[in-house]
Design a protein around this motif. Sequence first.
Motif, PDB file in Angstrom:
ATOM      1  N   LEU A  59       0.727  -1.246   0.000  1.00 14.69           N
ATOM      2  CA  LEU A  59       0.000   0.000   0.000  1.00 14.69           C
ATOM      3  C   LEU A  59       0.772   1.323   0.000  1.00 14.69           C
ATOM      4  N   LEU A  60       0.055   2.465  -0.085  1.00 13.88           N
ATOM      5  CA  LEU A  60       0.503   3.865   0.005  1.00 13.88           C
ATOM      6  C   LEU A  60      -0.670   4.777  -0.334  1.00 13.88           C
ATOM      7  N   GLY A  61      -0.491   6.082  -0.591  1.00 11.81           N
ATOM      8  CA  GLY A  61      -1.593   6.975  -0.943  1.00 11.81           C
ATOM      9  C   GLY A  61      -1.180   8.399  -1.240  1.00 11.81           C
ATOM     10  N   LEU A  62      -2.084   9.283  -1.688  1.00 14.67           N
ATOM     11  CA  LEU A  62      -1.743  10.650  -2.071  1.00 14.67           C
ATOM     12  C   LEU A  62      -2.979  11.519  -2.050  1.00 14.67           C
ATOM     13  N   ASN A  63      -2.832  12.818  -2.293  1.00 13.12           N
ATOM     14  CA  ASN A  63      -3.996  13.696  -2.300  1.00 13.12           C
ATOM     15  C   ASN A  63      -4.456  13.967  -3.728  1.00 13.12           C
ATOM     16  N   GLU A  64      -5.764  14.226  -3.864  1.00 13.23           N
ATOM     17  CA  GLU A  64      -6.312  14.745  -5.108  1.00 13.23           C
ATOM     18  C   GLU A  64      -6.830  16.116  -4.721  1.00 13.23           C
ATOM     19  N   THR A  65      -8.085  16.428  -5.003  1.00  9.65           N
ATOM     20  CA  THR A  65      -8.672  17.607  -4.393  1.00  9.65           C
ATOM     21  C   THR A  65      -9.309  17.107  -3.117  1.00  9.65           C
ATOM     22  N   SER A  66      -8.515  17.010  -2.053  1.00 11.60           N
ATOM     23  CA  SER A  66      -8.964  16.365  -0.839  1.00 11.60           C
ATOM     24  C   SER A  66      -9.575  17.357   0.118  1.00 11.60           C
ATOM     25  N   ALA A  67     -10.695  16.987   0.667  1.00 12.19           N
ATOM     26  CA  ALA A  67     -11.201  17.672   1.840  1.00 12.19           C
ATOM     27  C   ALA A  67     -10.581  16.964   3.038  1.00 12.19           C
ATOM     28  N   ALA A  68     -10.849  17.462   4.238  1.00 18.85           N
ATOM     29  CA  ALA A  68     -10.304  16.803   5.410  1.00 18.85           C
ATOM     30  C   ALA A  68     -11.338  16.818   6.511  1.00 18.85           C
ATOM     31  N   SER A  69     -11.336  15.759   7.306  1.00 21.57           N
ATOM     32  CA  SER A  69     -12.170  15.713   8.488  1.00 21.57           C
ATOM     33  C   SER A  69     -11.248  15.565   9.692  1.00 21.57           C
ATOM     34  N   ALA A  70     -11.791  15.769  10.882  1.00 20.07           N
ATOM     35  CA  ALA A  70     -10.982  15.721  12.095  1.00 20.07           C
ATOM     36  C   ALA A  70     -11.138  14.367  12.777  1.00 20.07           C
TER      37      ALA A  70
ATOM     38  N   SER B 209      -4.900   4.440  10.346  1.00 12.90           N
ATOM     39  CA  SER B 209      -4.921   4.199   8.902  1.00 12.90           C
ATOM     40  C   SER B 209      -5.767   2.974   8.564  1.00 12.90           C
ATOM     41  N   LYS B 210      -5.559   1.884   9.295  1.00  8.74           N
ATOM     42  CA  LYS B 210      -6.310   0.656   9.029  1.00  8.74           C
ATOM     43  C   LYS B 210      -7.785   0.831   9.380  1.00  8.74           C
ATOM     44  N   LYS B 211      -8.060   1.499  10.496  1.00  9.92           N
ATOM     45  CA  LYS B 211      -9.443   1.661  10.944  1.00  9.92           C
ATOM     46  C   LYS B 211     -10.248   2.519   9.972  1.00  9.92           C
ATOM     47  N   LEU B 212      -9.630   3.606   9.483  1.00 11.01           N
ATOM     48  CA  LEU B 212     -10.344   4.547   8.617  1.00 11.01           C
ATOM     49  C   LEU B 212     -10.175   4.231   7.139  1.00 11.01           C
ATOM     50  N   ARG B 213      -9.330   3.241   6.834  1.00  8.83           N
ATOM     51  CA  ARG B 213      -9.058   2.858   5.443  1.00  8.83           C
ATOM     52  C   ARG B 213      -8.528   4.043   4.637  1.00  8.83           C
ATOM     53  N   ILE B 214      -7.607   4.751   5.252  1.00  6.15           N
ATOM     54  CA  ILE B 214      -6.905   5.866   4.613  1.00  6.15           C
ATOM     55  C   ILE B 214      -5.416   5.553   4.701  1.00  6.15           C
TER      56      ILE B 214
ATOM     57  N   LEU C 198      -1.504   5.503   5.248  1.00 11.69           N
ATOM     58  CA  LEU C 198      -0.647   6.110   6.272  1.00 11.69           C
ATOM     59  C   LEU C 198       0.049   7.344   5.738  1.00 11.69           C
ATOM     60  N   SER C 199       0.555   7.269   4.517  1.00 17.29           N
ATOM     61  CA  SER C 199       1.273   8.422   3.956  1.00 17.29           C
ATOM     62  C   SER C 199       0.356   9.618   3.757  1.00 17.29           C
ATOM     63  N   GLU C 200      -0.940   9.369   3.424  1.00 16.40           N
ATOM     64  CA  GLU C 200      -1.887  10.478   3.278  1.00 16.40           C
ATOM     65  C   GLU C 200      -2.135  11.170   4.618  1.00 16.40           C
ATOM     66  N   ILE C 201      -2.273  10.343   5.674  1.00 14.02           N
ATOM     67  CA  ILE C 201      -2.501  10.924   6.999  1.00 14.02           C
ATOM     68  C   ILE C 201      -1.303  11.757   7.434  1.00 14.02           C
ATOM     69  N   ILE C 202      -0.107  11.233   7.234  1.00 15.74           N
ATOM     70  CA  ILE C 202       1.100  11.992   7.598  1.00 15.74           C
ATOM     71  C   ILE C 202       1.171  13.278   6.785  1.00 15.74           C
ATOM     72  N   GLY C 203       0.874  13.192   5.474  1.00 14.46           N
ATOM     73  CA  GLY C 203       0.931  14.374   4.621  1.00 14.46           C
ATOM     74  C   GLY C 203      -0.073  15.441   5.003  1.00 14.46           C
ATOM     75  N   ALA C 204      -1.209  15.016   5.571  1.00 13.69           N
ATOM     76  CA  ALA C 204      -2.248  15.968   5.965  1.00 13.69           C
ATOM     77  C   ALA C 204      -1.997  16.580   7.342  1.00 13.69           C
ATOM     78  N   ASN C 205      -0.940  16.123   8.012  1.00 14.34           N
ATOM     79  CA  ASN C 205      -0.647  16.596   9.362  1.00 14.34           C
ATOM     80  C   ASN C 205       0.810  17.023   9.496  1.00 14.34           C
ATOM     81  N   PRO C 206       1.197  18.098   8.809  1.00 21.38           N
ATOM     82  CA  PRO C 206       2.596  18.539   8.860  1.00 21.38           C
ATOM     83  C   PRO C 206       3.031  18.990  10.252  1.00 21.38           C
TER      84      PRO C 206
END
Length: 206
Positions: A18-29, A42-47, A49-57
């Motif tokens: 696996l891995l992941g990236l952004n498109e025109t992403s919205a974000a939730s808390a 990541s496993k629980k939300l099916r998102i 890991l790299s996307e989560i890290i990227g969304a939380n600088p």
Amino acid sequence: MKTKLTLIIVVLSIVISLLGLNETSAASAYTVRKGDTLWKISKKLRIGLSEIIGANPQLSNPDLIYPNQKLNIPTLQKAKSMEGQVIDLTNQERQRNGLSPLQLDWQLARVARYKSRNMRDVGYFSHRSPTYGSPFDMMKSFNIEYSQAAENIAAGQTTAEQVVREWMDSPGHRKNILTGSYTHIGVGYAKGGSYGTYWTQMFITK
């Protein structure tokens, strides 16, 4: 509007996730709970890991999170809506032909989404990516496990209905969709680029 289709199929016995990236992403808390790690979230939300890290600088060390901490969780609602429609329509075609529906594999869907974005961003239309190599090289690098795999790609179609119809009208693509031994599917949709839209269907047998 110009459109394109192509497909690839292979039978392998390999272990490969696996891995992941952004498109025109919205974000939730998301509020961190006791015992959480980014991997568990990541496993629980099916998102990815790299996307989560990227969304939380703000995370100076992604291995250190604490209860009640707020995290941004990227969402891809438009893309996921289109991808879900493709899966539903694909399964309708399978059921019309007496086949079991395919199960969504969210990790495979991430790979398919990467492939569609890569075609758009790098500017090619081919099963072989200049970045990732063949679909099977790509699955291997994302650690997807399968015994049999295939890929359909398309470009230029504006709706899920159109892309599935064109795949079903093409003998090779239709064969991939109606192969009874496949058990899981991942679909990736990306908007933009020279064709306007890019679509990837990945099928695997687990």
